[in-house]
Design an enzyme around this catalytic site. Structure first.
Site, PDB file in Angstrom:
ATOM      1  CB  CYS A   1      44.003  42.605  32.891  1.00 25.80           C
ATOM      2  SG  CYS A   1      43.648  40.953  32.428  1.00 25.80           S
TER       3      CYS A   1
ATOM      4  CG  HIS B   1      40.735  44.165  35.427  1.00 25.43           C
ATOM      5  ND1 HIS B   1      40.861  45.809  35.055  1.00 25.43           N
ATOM      6  CD2 HIS B   1      41.025  43.381  34.827  1.00 25.43           C
ATOM      7  CE1 HIS B   1      41.118  43.716  33.170  1.00 25.43           C
ATOM      8  NE2 HIS B   1      41.183  43.035  33.790  1.00 25.43           N
TER       9      HIS B   1
ATOM     10  CD  GLU C   1      40.914  48.631  36.075  1.00 26.25           C
ATOM     11  OE1 GLU C   1      40.438  47.236  35.281  1.00 26.25           O
ATOM     12  OE2 GLU C   1      42.347  48.485  36.765  1.00 26.25           O
TER      13      GLU C   1
END
Length: 537
Positions: free
Chosen positions: A355, A484, A486
């Protein structure tokens, strides 16, 4: 939620911004939740007030009991039936985490709602697990706090079926028996959850104490109809989990990653990032050594005011095998992040920008390669001459709450990107879906100029307008993603950008890439995800 006070804000597929605990549930249970899975005081009061405004309570006095408590129970019963994986089946069990401490003002209506829900669900359909701390003072395990907590929750009408005791060390038999005697439960209903080498060993610890049998008896799970394919899947998943997590204690090679962030004082601010790195390190057969670097410490101003912190931070950067710049907001530490990205690019050190980290890479490249010394992000310098990162036009600049680009969105790999190392990690897919949380983007006006100098935008949104992925071709691993990844990382299925990054840092990218391509060949076409890999539907 301030990241330095509460930890990260987790984002779901539907764009719901929720507590980081929901991220833990998704990771451990391998499921996909919705914003409805997160109940807050504000949501419930807003729901009840909206019903009152509609006239649903005409002729009645609207009160906390029964209207608010009924709304909580109805909400839970409704959400409990929402499918959370690709079977699209109604779940058999719903886990409810009642946060806070018994006696808190904020949690009082929810505690009463749980007491009523226990009665509404009926015997054999509700199990309560109370989590309590057993401190060790002068070498002695103290049970008084647990005894008092059970008394308090009992007064509220909730009697625990299981007591999970957190402790630094394994509970002594005498401690377990004492808790059982004074809390009116059997010794097998007292679970010892002591500190272990890694949190991924906790399921092994609980299984060893017979939690499956105990819960099965309380909830009569033997009577639940289970498909043979899912039973077999569960057995395979458990075996794989046990093998993967147990090998951690036998790992000797370490991969060192430098995390250059803004909120490093509270590690929970980057909880999903940490977990994604851990998942990837385990997959690579490496122990993770994470170096926490405050981005501000890398800036020239710190060299003058705090030279010790400056040189310590740069020593970590220079000795790390990979450099990660995660997401964040605001101008503090931006120049330090840019310096870290420059070092990674020039020294061929594996780099992953998430990001903000991708935007940082864009600014650095524009300044040092494209001849735009004043390039900046509009977030940091609103009046910059070359705003290579701008505010997304559709975002409201006056209202910052809940106005970001959120949730699961598609990214299309562009033609000619077949060389991409990241694309190979995704099994040569032409399209991927990842979760987003941002309000700034790469300025389309500078894309051509950046591309001409070798800054490859290999992934764009489904309209081809928004830059989603950047990668340098002549670098071992220099990748930036606007999303993102993750948020979708799982213990047995690590996030691909993180896995490739850690593999490149550990020197095993080629092998891991080959494994990913092989796995994708098995599951990528007609397999499904979210807890069901290997099961055909």
């Amino acid at each position: 939620m301030a990241p330095t006070e509460h930890g990260e804000c987790f984002v779901l597929d539907d764009g719901g911004e929720v507590d980081l605990d929901l991220g833990n549930y998704e990771r451990y249970l391998n499921i996909t939740l919705t914003r409805e899975s997160n109940i807050t005081t504000g949501k419930i009061y807003q729901h009840v007030i909206a019903k009152e405004r509609r006239g649903d309570y005409l002729g009645k006095t609207v009160q906390v009991v029964p209207h608010l408590t009924d709304a909580v129970q109805d909400w839970i019963e409704r959400v409990a039936r929402i499918p959370v994986d690709d079977t699209k089946e109604c779940p058999d069990i719903c886990i409810i985490e009642l946060g806070g401490t018994v006696g808190d003002i904020e949690s009082a209506p929810f505690i009463e709602a749980m007491r009523q829900l226990k009665r509404r669900a009926g015997k054999g359909n509700f199990a309560q697990i109370h989590v309590s701390l057993v401190p060790v003072i002068a070498g002695e395990q103290k049970t008084k706090p647990t005894q008092q907590a059970i008394r308090d929750v009992g007064r509220a009408g909730l009697v625990p079926d299981l007591i999970a005791c957190r402790c630094d060390v394994p509970l002594e038999t005498s401690t377990i028996e004492k808790i059982a005697m004074f809390c009116q439960v059997e010794p097998e209903q007292v679970l010892a959850v002591h500190n272990v080498h890694t949190t991924y060993h906790v399921p092994l610890l609980l299984e060893k104490q017979g939690i499956l049998k105990t819960l099965g008896n309380i909830l009569n799970l033997d009577a639940v109809t289970k498909s043979q394919s899912l039973v077999e899947l569960g057995q395979r998943t458990w075996k794989e989990w046990r093998n993967l997590t147990s090998q951690q204690e036998r790992l000797y090679e370490t991969v060192t990653i430098a995390l250059v962030g803004k909120y490093v004082n509270l590690h929970d601010s980057y909880l999903s990032t940490i977990k994604a790195l851990e998942h990837s390190a385990m997959r690579c057969g490496q122990k993770l050594n994470l170096l926490w670097i405050d981005a501000s410490d890398l800036e020239e101003e710190t060299r003058e005011k705090r030279p010790v912190d400056f040189h310590k931070a740069w020593h970590c950067i220079c000795t790390a095998q990979g450099i990660l710049v995660p997401g964040g907001f605001g101008e503090r530490g931006i120049e330090g992040m840019i310096a870290a990205a420059k070092y990674a690019r020039e020294n061929k050190r594996p780099y992953l920008g998430i990001c903000l980290g991708m935007q940082i890479a864009v600014v650095e490249f524009a300044r040092n390669i494209c001849g735009l010394p004043h390039a900046a992000s509009e977030e940091v310098r609103a009046n910059a001459v070359d705003k290579v990162v701008i505010y997304m036009p559709e975002i409201d600049k006056d209202k910052l709450g809940g106005t970001m680009r959120l949730g699961l969105r598609p990214t299309i790999f562009q033609e000619g990107s077949e060389w991409s190392r990241l694309r190979k990690m995704y099994g040569e897919s032409s399209q991927i879906n990842e979760r987003h949380r941002h309000r700034y983007e790469v300025n389309p006006a500078y894309v051509e100029r950046l591309s001409e100098k070798g800054f490859e935008f290999i992934g764009k949104d489904d309209k081809g307008e928004r830059m989603e992925i950047i990668e340098l071709k002549d670098h071992p691993w220099f990748v930036g993603v606007q999303f993102h990844p993750e948020y979708l990382s799982r213990v047995l299925q690590p996030s691909k950008p993180y896995l490739g990054f850690v593999a490149a840092a550990a020197g095993c990218l080629e092998k891991v890439t080959a494994d990913c391509l092989r796995d994708y060949g098995v599951h990528g076409v007609d397999g499904v995800t979210n807890g069901l890999n290997g099961v055909r539907i």
